[in-house]
Design a protein around this motif. Sequence first.
Motif, PDB file in Angstrom:
ATOM      1  N   MET A 262       0.847  -1.202   0.000  1.00 32.03           N
ATOM      2  CA  MET A 262       0.000   0.000   0.000  1.00 32.03           C
ATOM      3  C   MET A 262       0.881   1.251   0.000  1.00 32.03           C
ATOM      4  O   MET A 262       1.843   1.353   0.756  1.00 32.03           O
ATOM      5  N   THR A 263       0.524   2.201  -0.856  1.00 33.04           N
ATOM      6  CA  THR A 263       1.304   3.429  -0.967  1.00 33.04           C
ATOM      7  C   THR A 263       1.056   4.329   0.238  1.00 33.04           C
ATOM      8  O   THR A 263      -0.089   4.602   0.599  1.00 33.04           O
ATOM      9  N   SER A 264       2.120   4.802   0.878  1.00 30.06           N
ATOM     10  CA  SER A 264       1.986   5.688   2.041  1.00 30.06           C
ATOM     11  C   SER A 264       1.621   7.095   1.601  1.00 30.06           C
ATOM     12  O   SER A 264       1.724   7.454   0.422  1.00 30.06           O
ATOM     13  N   LYS A 265       1.196   7.916   2.569  1.00 27.94           N
ATOM     14  CA  LYS A 265       0.771   9.289   2.260  1.00 27.94           C
ATOM     15  C   LYS A 265       1.920  10.116   1.702  1.00 27.94           C
ATOM     16  O   LYS A 265       1.743  10.922   0.785  1.00 27.94           O
ATOM     17  N   ILE A 266       3.104   9.955   2.276  1.00 33.75           N
ATOM     18  CA  ILE A 266       4.233  10.760   1.811  1.00 33.75           C
ATOM     19  C   ILE A 266       4.638  10.385   0.386  1.00 33.75           C
ATOM     20  O   ILE A 266       5.086  11.230  -0.388  1.00 33.75           O
ATOM     21  N   GLU A 267       4.399   9.132   0.004  1.00 35.45           N
ATOM     22  CA  GLU A 267       4.734   8.706  -1.351  1.00 35.45           C
ATOM     23  C   GLU A 267       3.779   9.289  -2.377  1.00 35.45           C
ATOM     24  O   GLU A 267       4.116   9.360  -3.567  1.00 35.45           O
ATOM     25  N   ARG A 268       2.598   9.705  -1.930  1.00 33.91           N
ATOM     26  CA  ARG A 268       1.619  10.289  -2.855  1.00 33.91           C
ATOM     27  C   ARG A 268       1.784  11.799  -3.004  1.00 33.91           C
ATOM     28  O   ARG A 268       1.082  12.428  -3.793  1.00 33.91           O
ATOM     29  N   LEU A 269       2.685  12.370  -2.232  1.00 34.42           N
ATOM     30  CA  LEU A 269       2.907  13.820  -2.320  1.00 34.42           C
ATOM     31  C   LEU A 269       3.660  14.170  -3.601  1.00 34.42           C
ATOM     32  O   LEU A 269       4.447  13.373  -4.122  1.00 34.42           O
ATOM     33  N   PRO A 270       3.442  15.398  -4.122  1.00 38.34           N
ATOM     34  CA  PRO A 270       4.224  15.851  -5.286  1.00 38.34           C
ATOM     35  C   PRO A 270       5.722  15.927  -4.937  1.00 38.34           C
ATOM     36  O   PRO A 270       6.090  16.110  -3.782  1.00 38.34           O
ATOM     37  N   GLN A 271       6.553  15.813  -5.957  1.00 40.17           N
ATOM     38  CA  GLN A 271       8.009  15.850  -5.761  1.00 40.17           C
ATOM     39  C   GLN A 271       8.448  17.110  -5.031  1.00 40.17           C
ATOM     40  O   GLN A 271       9.319  17.077  -4.164  1.00 40.17           O
TER      41      GLN A 271
ATOM     42  N   ARG B 139      17.517  10.821   6.668  1.00 48.38           N
ATOM     43  CA  ARG B 139      17.363  10.704   5.210  1.00 48.38           C
ATOM     44  C   ARG B 139      17.700   9.286   4.749  1.00 48.38           C
ATOM     45  O   ARG B 139      17.016   8.731   3.879  1.00 48.38           O
ATOM     46  N   GLN B 140      18.754   8.739   5.299  1.00 49.05           N
ATOM     47  CA  GLN B 140      19.140   7.383   4.916  1.00 49.05           C
ATOM     48  C   GLN B 140      18.053   6.377   5.286  1.00 49.05           C
ATOM     49  O   GLN B 140      17.724   5.479   4.502  1.00 49.05           O
ATOM     50  N   THR B 141      17.479   6.545   6.475  1.00 51.08           N
ATOM     51  CA  THR B 141      16.400   5.648   6.905  1.00 51.08           C
ATOM     52  C   THR B 141      15.184   5.777   6.000  1.00 51.08           C
ATOM     53  O   THR B 141      14.567   4.770   5.608  1.00 51.08           O
ATOM     54  N   LEU B 142      14.840   7.013   5.658  1.00 51.35           N
ATOM     55  CA  LEU B 142      13.687   7.253   4.786  1.00 51.35           C
ATOM     56  C   LEU B 142      13.900   6.641   3.408  1.00 51.35           C
ATOM     57  O   LEU B 142      12.986   6.051   2.822  1.00 51.35           O
ATOM     58  N   ARG B 143      15.110   6.740   2.881  1.00 47.37           N
ATOM     59  CA  ARG B 143      15.397   6.208   1.555  1.00 47.37           C
ATOM     60  C   ARG B 143      15.347   4.682   1.524  1.00 47.37           C
ATOM     61  O   ARG B 143      15.105   4.076   0.470  1.00 47.37           O
ATOM     62  N   LEU B 144      15.542   4.052   2.680  1.00 46.93           N
ATOM     63  CA  LEU B 144      15.478   2.594   2.753  1.00 46.93           C
ATOM     64  C   LEU B 144      14.053   2.067   2.930  1.00 46.93           C
ATOM     65  O   LEU B 144      13.825   0.853   2.869  1.00 46.93           O
ATOM     66  N   ALA B 145      13.089   2.962   3.138  1.00 47.44           N
ATOM     67  CA  ALA B 145      11.714   2.533   3.420  1.00 47.44           C
ATOM     68  C   ALA B 145      11.053   1.888   2.196  1.00 47.44           C
ATOM     69  O   ALA B 145      10.309   0.910   2.328  1.00 47.44           O
ATOM     70  N   SER B 146      11.319   2.448   1.006  1.00 49.02           N
ATOM     71  CA  SER B 146      10.719   1.884  -0.209  1.00 49.02           C
ATOM     72  C   SER B 146      11.455   2.408  -1.436  1.00 49.02           C
ATOM     73  O   SER B 146      12.175   3.416  -1.365  1.00 49.02           O
ATOM     74  N   ARG B 147      11.241   1.736  -2.555  1.00 52.31           N
ATOM     75  CA  ARG B 147      11.874   2.194  -3.791  1.00 52.31           C
ATOM     76  C   ARG B 147      11.333   3.545  -4.225  1.00 52.31           C
ATOM     77  O   ARG B 147      12.061   4.374  -4.779  1.00 52.31           O
ATOM     78  N   GLN B 148      10.034   3.762  -3.982  1.00 55.58           N
ATOM     79  CA  GLN B 148       9.418   5.021  -4.373  1.00 55.58           C
ATOM     80  C   GLN B 148      10.035   6.187  -3.608  1.00 55.58           C
ATOM     81  O   GLN B 148      10.362   7.223  -4.183  1.00 55.58           O
ATOM     82  N   LEU B 149      10.210   6.015  -2.297  1.00 54.03           N
ATOM     83  CA  LEU B 149      10.813   7.081  -1.490  1.00 54.03           C
ATOM     84  C   LEU B 149      12.287   7.271  -1.847  1.00 54.03           C
ATOM     85  O   LEU B 149      12.793   8.396  -1.828  1.00 54.03           O
ATOM     86  N   SER B 150      12.956   6.185  -2.168  1.00 52.78           N
ATOM     87  CA  SER B 150      14.347   6.303  -2.588  1.00 52.78           C
ATOM     88  C   SER B 150      14.463   7.126  -3.860  1.00 52.78           C
ATOM     89  O   SER B 150      15.354   7.973  -3.997  1.00 52.78           O
ATOM     90  N   SER B 151      13.522   6.905  -4.772  1.00 57.24           N
ATOM     91  CA  SER B 151      13.518   7.666  -6.020  1.00 57.24           C
ATOM     92  C   SER B 151      13.148   9.127  -5.792  1.00 57.24           C
ATOM     93  O   SER B 151      13.756  10.033  -6.357  1.00 57.24           O
TER      94      SER B 151
END
Length: 427
Positions: free
Chosen positions: A1-10, A25-37
């Motif tokens: 399921m897509t999280s709220k922060i992943e649905r935010l505009p860039q 930042r490192q922890t956030l980037r490891l949460a999902s591929r979408q957040l890493s991107s």
Amino acid sequence: MTSKIERLPQELVDLIVVHLPLQDRQTLRLASRQLSSLTLTTFSNAYFSRRVTTLGVPSLSRLVQTSAHLHFSGCVSILDVKLLNYEDYGNLREIDRVGIYPPPKRLQRVPQIKIGDVSQECNLLDYMRTHRDPKAVIHPLARALKGFRNVKTIRLRVNGLTLYGNPYISAEDEVYQSFMSACFKAVLDAIIRSGVRLQEFTLIKGSTIRPLSKSANLDYSALNLPSPFLLSLKTAFASLKSLRLSIRTYHNGNSRTAGWENGVPQVIAAASSLEELTICLQASDSKPWFRVAVMHAVCCSVKLPMLKSLQLYGCVVDELDLVSLVKTHASSLQHLLISDAELRSGAWLSVLNTFKDDLDLIYLRLQYLQQNATPRVIRWFANDARSLSKLTIDARKIRDEYWMKERLSHAISSLAATVEELEISEI
């Protein structure tokens, strides 16, 4: 399921993550591929726009790895080459000799060197001094520069004192000076081999020079480069806009080859498109005529048609040479700073009249000036204690094209009155 922060505009994601510390930042980037991107651009710009390296094998290896990264390599715009000082290498040798990792507390650690890199880093000093062609430094550095397709600035620095000497780099310490010269030439060689087109090359830390400044204070002989190398450097420096040099002229006394002073202007002339030039000469020597010789060579041979900013620190110069230098660049020069300088012949009053008549400046700063003529030490506006040793005129703040000449006229009148008063008192 897509999280709220992943649905935010860039754009909103960028505004959020820019305030996070590195670990978050490192922890956030490891949460999902979408957040890493989503966070890749801000992460790269924050932590990869500037890279710091020594010239040791471990540090250069990490630099090459970064240059091979598909995304990070394009973010690097500034490369800091930091040389350890002589005391640092002594500490590394002591740690390596003991062979205990981490080292005992009684040993002084070098903060920027990882424990696992101590052995290879401490060998760099001897390697650079004993190899005429230090390929282990030049080749990986050139490879890294070639991968950093957007690098615009290279800064070569070492812990030192720019204007007033260095507790770790003395005039007698030929070992470290030869090491620094070899490192300087290796960096230039890597720039040439890589084909990178720089806009700034500096040996000085920061935009202004202070007595306690961490800069690479090169011996003058390091700039005496062979003609083929200078021709290659001219191609490499074709796009260079800013060049900042810190030079020691008093090393090795009178044991010099003919034309030794021409190395500095030849390196400057290789960057024919310069818009900013800074020359800092060590002001702690007891033989100022060496600084006179360098400045004479610079003033007589350097012609930069696009020069807008000129900064001179610690110079000893004749009035005619200084006047010749500024007149040569009168059509383009807008920013002039002269600090800790001495006129061996002539007077600053005459120089100021030349500035007023022949230059169209928007910024002028003169500080800590001396001359052989009377008065020995220049004081500006004697009725204002804050302005005794410094004169700053910035026409940009006033937005008035006549402000510079009015202030210069005021300074000239004040200085002329001081000279007249001293001459009368001597009679």
